[in-house]
Design a protein around this motif. Structure first.
Motif, mmCIF file in Angstrom:
data_model
loop_
_atom_site.group_PDB
_atom_site.id
_atom_site.type_symbol
_atom_site.label_atom_id
_atom_site.label_comp_id
_atom_site.label_asym_id
_atom_site.label_seq_id
_atom_site.Cartn_x
_atom_site.Cartn_y
_atom_site.Cartn_z
ATOM 1 N N ASP A 1 0.844 -1.327 0.089
ATOM 2 C CA ASP A 1 -0.034 -0.121 -0.140
ATOM 3 C C ASP A 1 0.745 1.330 -0.119
ATOM 4 O OD1 ASP A 1 -2.624 1.215 0.189
ATOM 5 O OD2 ASP A 1 -2.169 1.654 2.254
ATOM 6 N N VAL A 2 1.951 1.108 0.713
ATOM 7 C CA VAL A 2 2.789 2.342 0.972
ATOM 8 C C VAL A 2 3.843 2.720 -0.182
ATOM 9 C CG1 VAL A 2 2.458 2.592 3.494
ATOM 10 C CG2 VAL A 2 4.538 1.527 2.330
ATOM 11 N N LEU A 3 4.303 1.610 -0.780
ATOM 12 C CA LEU A 3 5.202 1.676 -1.787
ATOM 13 C C LEU A 3 4.338 1.999 -3.273
ATOM 14 C CD1 LEU A 3 7.641 -1.374 -1.047
ATOM 15 C CD2 LEU A 3 8.002 1.259 -0.630
ATOM 16 N N ASP A 4 4.115 3.194 -3.501
ATOM 17 C CA ASP A 4 3.232 3.767 -4.625
ATOM 18 C C ASP A 4 3.998 4.048 -5.877
ATOM 19 O OD1 ASP A 4 4.397 5.987 -3.393
ATOM 20 O OD2 ASP A 4 2.297 6.832 -2.999
ATOM 21 N N HIS B 1 17.702 -14.810 13.554
ATOM 22 C CA HIS B 1 18.441 -13.491 13.577
ATOM 23 C C HIS B 1 19.865 -13.825 13.722
ATOM 24 C CE1 HIS B 1 14.940 -11.325 13.207
ATOM 25 N NE2 HIS B 1 14.365 -11.803 14.371
ATOM 26 N N ARG B 2 20.445 -15.134 13.674
ATOM 27 C CA ARG B 2 21.753 -15.562 14.288
ATOM 28 C C ARG B 2 22.774 -15.020 13.116
ATOM 29 N NH1 ARG B 2 19.864 -21.557 13.929
ATOM 30 N NH2 ARG B 2 19.747 -21.305 11.571
ATOM 31 N N HIS B 3 22.297 -14.875 12.119
ATOM 32 C CA HIS B 3 23.558 -14.514 10.860
ATOM 33 C C HIS B 3 23.764 -13.000 11.603
ATOM 34 C CE1 HIS B 3 19.479 -13.044 9.599
ATOM 35 N NE2 HIS B 3 20.025 -11.890 9.189
ATOM 36 N N GLY B 4 23.036 -12.270 12.166
ATOM 37 C CA GLY B 4 23.450 -10.989 12.622
ATOM 38 C C GLY B 4 23.531 -9.783 11.853
ATOM 39 N N ASP B 5 23.264 -9.458 10.611
ATOM 40 C CA ASP B 5 23.275 -8.517 9.514
ATOM 41 C C ASP B 5 22.145 -8.230 8.848
ATOM 42 O OD1 ASP B 5 24.798 -6.356 8.303
ATOM 43 O OD2 ASP B 5 25.925 -7.660 7.399
ATOM 44 N N TYR B 6 21.564 -7.187 8.939
ATOM 45 C CA TYR B 6 20.452 -6.611 8.228
ATOM 46 C C TYR B 6 20.910 -5.178 7.509
ATOM 47 C CZ TYR B 6 17.583 -10.188 10.489
ATOM 48 O OH TYR B 6 17.138 -11.236 10.747
ATOM 49 N N ASP B 7 20.151 -4.945 6.392
ATOM 50 C CA ASP B 7 20.183 -3.403 5.860
ATOM 51 C C ASP B 7 19.212 -2.669 6.872
ATOM 52 O OD1 ASP B 7 21.718 -4.046 3.449
ATOM 53 O OD2 ASP B 7 20.012 -4.976 2.852
ATOM 54 N N PHE B 8 18.334 -3.143 7.582
ATOM 55 C CA PHE B 8 17.296 -2.319 8.322
ATOM 56 C C PHE B 8 16.556 -3.394 9.434
ATOM 57 C CE2 PHE B 8 13.329 -0.149 9.258
ATOM 58 C CZ PHE B 8 13.825 1.131 9.640
ATOM 59 N N GLU B 9 16.005 -2.932 10.310
ATOM 60 C CA GLU B 9 15.493 -3.766 11.369
ATOM 61 C C GLU B 9 14.063 -2.976 11.865
ATOM 62 O OE1 GLU B 9 17.512 -6.084 14.145
ATOM 63 O OE2 GLU B 9 19.349 -5.397 13.280
ATOM 64 N N CYS B 10 13.092 -3.461 12.104
ATOM 65 C CA CYS B 10 11.951 -2.960 12.521
ATOM 66 C C CYS B 10 11.389 -3.790 13.786
ATOM 67 C CB CYS B 10 10.878 -2.666 11.567
ATOM 68 S SG CYS B 10 10.357 -3.862 10.834
ATOM 69 N N ASP B 11 10.945 -3.183 14.752
ATOM 70 C CA ASP B 11 10.230 -3.809 15.932
ATOM 71 C C ASP B 11 8.722 -3.825 15.951
ATOM 72 O OD1 ASP B 11 9.465 -4.530 18.581
ATOM 73 O OD2 ASP B 11 10.602 -3.443 19.505
ATOM 74 N N GLN C 1 8.455 2.976 7.886
ATOM 75 C CA GLN C 1 9.855 3.115 8.411
ATOM 76 C C GLN C 1 10.547 2.240 7.466
ATOM 77 O OE1 GLN C 1 10.130 1.024 12.193
ATOM 78 N NE2 GLN C 1 9.002 2.403 13.376
ATOM 79 N N ILE C 2 10.430 1.357 6.855
ATOM 80 C CA ILE C 2 11.163 0.812 5.613
ATOM 81 C C ILE C 2 11.104 1.647 4.264
ATOM 82 C CG2 ILE C 2 11.258 -1.262 3.850
ATOM 83 C CD1 ILE C 2 9.835 -2.813 6.525
ATOM 84 N N LYS C 3 10.210 2.199 3.936
ATOM 85 C CA LYS C 3 9.804 3.015 2.975
ATOM 86 C C LYS C 3 10.721 4.372 2.955
ATOM 87 C CE LYS C 3 6.613 6.137 0.167
ATOM 88 N NZ LYS C 3 5.411 6.554 0.000
ATOM 89 N N ALA C 4 10.920 4.852 4.450
ATOM 90 C CA ALA C 4 11.691 6.058 4.523
ATOM 91 C C ALA C 4 13.149 5.620 4.287
ATOM 92 C CB ALA C 4 11.497 6.476 5.875
ATOM 93 N N PHE C 5 13.517 4.369 4.721
ATOM 94 C CA PHE C 5 14.882 3.751 4.756
ATOM 95 C C PHE C 5 15.277 3.660 3.097
ATOM 96 C CE2 PHE C 5 17.815 0.214 3.962
ATOM 97 C CZ PHE C 5 18.851 0.511 4.479
ATOM 98 N N LEU C 6 14.454 3.190 2.206
ATOM 99 C CA LEU C 6 14.804 2.934 0.715
ATOM 100 C C LEU C 6 15.696 3.859 0.055
ATOM 101 C CD1 LEU C 6 11.658 1.059 -0.358
ATOM 102 C CD2 LEU C 6 13.734 0.064 0.591
ATOM 103 N N PRO C 7 15.362 5.101 0.169
ATOM 104 C CA PRO C 7 16.196 6.205 -0.626
ATOM 105 C C PRO C 7 17.703 6.321 0.063
ATOM 106 C CG PRO C 7 14.241 7.219 0.039
ATOM 107 C CD PRO C 7 14.410 5.724 0.748
#
Length: 186
Positions: free
Chosen positions: A28-31, A141-151, A163-169
């Motif tokens: 919905d938000v990625l328009d 999550h044991r690999h321990g590396d992400y580009d972004f994390e959300c709770d 939050q993910i949308k804001a991170f993309l650019p």
């Protein structure tokens, strides 16, 4: 991979962590273009439900996961952008994704949620084995590396999607998938 390859946002978290809800909100938000939600539960739902011995079921599930990973690559190769939701609870799953998705830029998102909330959600759903989410909590999550994390325990699915949308650019040049491939010598 051609210049028309689609984008991939890859959500990883335990069962009941809210990945599918976040994925639906992302659609919905990625328009800016057409996006597809591709989830591992969708592939599991396509499989026959006949009774199987554990070894046969384990092999069927492994083939299902491998097919799922390759479908993500096929969608991206055809120019489709996809939001993936998956549970990387076994090391081979991540290794296979790192290999199969190597031609594509993947935004790897960790969906975290505290164990108490996972247990509450799992119980409320009633469609998962009791204790599954808690058992997966540390594994995924044991690999321990992400580009972004959300709770997803502290934020609604819509807030996580925003939050993910804001991170993309603002993505760094190096991606988590690239770093994980390098660390594994792939």
């Amino acid at each position: 991979m051609g210049e028309t390859a689609g984008r991939i946002i890859f959500l990883n978290g335990t069962s009941s962590s809210g990945k599918s809800s976040i994925a639906r909100e992302l659609l919905d938000v990625l328009d800016d273009e057409v996006w597809f939600h591709v989830g591992v539960d969708m592939f599991n739902a396509m499989r026959t439900k006949r009774e199987m011995e554990q070894a046969e079921l384990d092999e069927a599930l492994k083939r299902t996961r491998k097919g799922f990973h390759r479908s993500i690559a096929a969608m991206a190769e055809a120019g489709n952008s996809v939001v993936v939701d998956h549970v990387l609870s076994e090391p081979w799953r991540l290794a296979d994704c790192l290999d199969v998705l190597s031609p594509y830029r993947v935004v790897f998102v960790g969906v975290r949620c505290d164990v108490e909330e996972l247990i509450r959600r799992e119980t409320a759903r009633g469609d998962r084995p009791s204790g599954l989410a808690a058992m997966q909590h540390d594994l995924v999550h044991r690999h321990g590396d992400y580009d972004f994390e959300c709770d997803s325990g502290a934020h609604s699915p819509r807030e996580c999607a925003e939050q993910i949308k804001a991170f993309l650019p603002n993505q760094p040049e190096s991606t988590a998938f690239e770093r994980l491939r390098e660390a594994a010598g792939r």
